[in-house]
Each structure stands twice: as structure tokens, then as C-alpha cells.
Write a protein that holds these residues in place. Structure first.
Motif, mmCIF file in Angstrom:
data_model
loop_
_atom_site.group_PDB
_atom_site.id
_atom_site.type_symbol
_atom_site.label_atom_id
_atom_site.label_comp_id
_atom_site.label_asym_id
_atom_site.label_seq_id
_atom_site.Cartn_x
_atom_site.Cartn_y
_atom_site.Cartn_z
ATOM 1 N N SER A 1 10.216 -5.056 2.471
ATOM 2 C CA SER A 1 10.961 -3.813 2.700
ATOM 3 C C SER A 1 10.686 -2.800 1.592
ATOM 4 O O SER A 1 10.403 -3.167 0.443
ATOM 5 C CB SER A 1 12.459 -4.107 2.766
ATOM 6 O OG SER A 1 12.926 -4.556 1.504
ATOM 7 N N PRO A 2 10.782 -1.517 1.916
ATOM 8 C CA PRO A 2 10.553 -0.482 0.905
ATOM 9 C C PRO A 2 11.508 -0.587 -0.284
ATOM 10 O O PRO A 2 11.089 -0.384 -1.430
ATOM 11 C CB PRO A 2 10.770 0.829 1.669
ATOM 12 C CG PRO A 2 10.558 0.484 3.102
ATOM 13 C CD PRO A 2 10.986 -0.950 3.247
ATOM 14 N N HIS A 3 12.780 -0.895 -0.051
ATOM 15 C CA HIS A 3 13.725 -0.957 -1.171
ATOM 16 C C HIS A 3 13.418 -2.126 -2.106
ATOM 17 O O HIS A 3 13.607 -2.001 -3.310
ATOM 18 C CB HIS A 3 15.181 -0.962 -0.698
ATOM 19 C CG HIS A 3 15.526 -2.006 0.305
ATOM 20 N ND1 HIS A 3 15.353 -1.814 1.650
ATOM 21 C CD2 HIS A 3 16.026 -3.245 0.162
ATOM 22 C CE1 HIS A 3 15.739 -2.891 2.289
ATOM 23 N NE2 HIS A 3 16.148 -3.787 1.409
ATOM 24 N N LEU A 4 12.925 -3.234 -1.587
ATOM 25 C CA LEU A 4 12.571 -4.348 -2.467
ATOM 26 C C LEU A 4 11.292 -4.032 -3.239
ATOM 27 O O LEU A 4 11.183 -4.331 -4.430
ATOM 28 C CB LEU A 4 12.426 -5.648 -1.683
ATOM 29 C CG LEU A 4 12.365 -6.887 -2.550
ATOM 30 C CD1 LEU A 4 13.606 -7.024 -3.429
ATOM 31 C CD2 LEU A 4 12.189 -8.125 -1.704
ATOM 32 N N LYS A 5 10.341 -3.398 -2.583
ATOM 33 C CA LYS A 5 9.107 -3.002 -3.281
ATOM 34 C C LYS A 5 9.417 -2.011 -4.405
ATOM 35 O O LYS A 5 8.843 -2.091 -5.493
ATOM 36 C CB LYS A 5 8.105 -2.414 -2.293
ATOM 37 C CG LYS A 5 7.475 -3.469 -1.395
ATOM 38 C CD LYS A 5 6.477 -2.866 -0.452
ATOM 39 C CE LYS A 5 5.869 -3.946 0.426
ATOM 40 N NZ LYS A 5 4.874 -3.420 1.352
ATOM 41 N N GLU A 6 10.342 -1.095 -4.153
ATOM 42 C CA GLU A 6 10.735 -0.134 -5.190
ATOM 43 C C GLU A 6 11.396 -0.851 -6.363
ATOM 44 O O GLU A 6 11.107 -0.570 -7.530
ATOM 45 C CB GLU A 6 11.681 0.919 -4.613
ATOM 46 C CG GLU A 6 12.113 1.949 -5.638
ATOM 47 C CD GLU A 6 13.049 2.990 -5.062
ATOM 48 O OE1 GLU A 6 13.793 3.598 -5.865
ATOM 49 O OE2 GLU A 6 13.067 3.199 -3.836
ATOM 50 N N TYR A 7 12.292 -1.806 -6.060
ATOM 51 C CA TYR A 7 12.937 -2.590 -7.124
ATOM 52 C C TYR A 7 11.886 -3.284 -7.984
ATOM 53 O O TYR A 7 11.953 -3.243 -9.215
ATOM 54 C CB TYR A 7 13.904 -3.624 -6.518
ATOM 55 C CG TYR A 7 14.278 -4.695 -7.504
ATOM 56 C CD1 TYR A 7 15.251 -4.470 -8.470
ATOM 57 C CD2 TYR A 7 13.604 -5.922 -7.516
ATOM 58 C CE1 TYR A 7 15.564 -5.445 -9.409
ATOM 59 C CE2 TYR A 7 13.912 -6.903 -8.452
ATOM 60 C CZ TYR A 7 14.880 -6.653 -9.395
ATOM 61 O OH TYR A 7 15.168 -7.613 -10.324
#
Length: 96
Positions: free
Chosen positions: A70-76
Motif C-alpha cells: 500500500s502507498p501509506h506503508l511504502k511512505e512509512y
């Protein structure tokens, strides 16, 4: 396959505890909204505030793997690179 449970242990570097905590908290709402997420609970150790634990339940391993992309996990992962001392993940099967 039955429900998948994950135990994720994150140990922040001592000088990064508050930063890591804030970034982990940001993951909660978007993850809970994902398809297949049955529970996504963040904990902080009472004796070692640098130790965080996610207790996760997913409908299937496939849906959890979608979360991992997911984008939010990649950002984290991008913003916390070099700020975490250790990370361990245990995949567990609910048996009772």
C-alpha cells in the motif's frame, strides 16, 4: 486458510522514539480501512518506550500482502529508513 495474525515488533532508535511513534500512528486509520483488515492495534511497551508492537488480524495472507504494497506503508518505510533499530514480523495462524 484461516485468519492470519501478525505480530510486528518495531524497536526505534533511542533518539527517534517520538518520530517513529507518530509515523506508526499515521498507519492505523488507512490500514483499518483496507479490504481484509480485521484488526490493527498498536501498542507501546511500558518499560521500554522504544518498543512498539502491532497486533494485526487479516482475512487472508493475500489481503495482508496487498497491505504490504500500500502507498501509506511504502511512505512509512521511506520516511523511517535508518530510524529503526530492529524489526521482526511473525506470521501466526489462529488455531483456537
Amino acid at each position: 486458510m484461516s485468519k492470519l495474525t501478525l505480530i510486528a515488533n518495531i524497536i526505534a532508535k533511542p533518539e527517534q522514539v517520538e518520530f517513529i511513534k507518530a509515523e506508526l500512528i499515521k498507519l492505523i486509520a488507512p490500514t483499518r480501512a483496507e479490504q481484509g483488515c480485521l484488526g490493527y492495534d498498536l501498542h507501546q511497551d511500558n518499560d521500554n518506550p522504544a518498543h512498539f508492537l502491532f497486533f494485526e488480524n487479516w482475512q487472508s495472507r493475500e489481503l495482508w500482502q496487498q497491505h504490504m504494497n500500500s502507498p501509506h506503508l511504502k511512505e512509512y518505510l521511506a520516511v523511517t529508513e535508518g530510524k529503526v533499530a530492529s524489526f521482526t514480523l511473525n506470521e501466526m495462524t489462529h488455531i483456537g
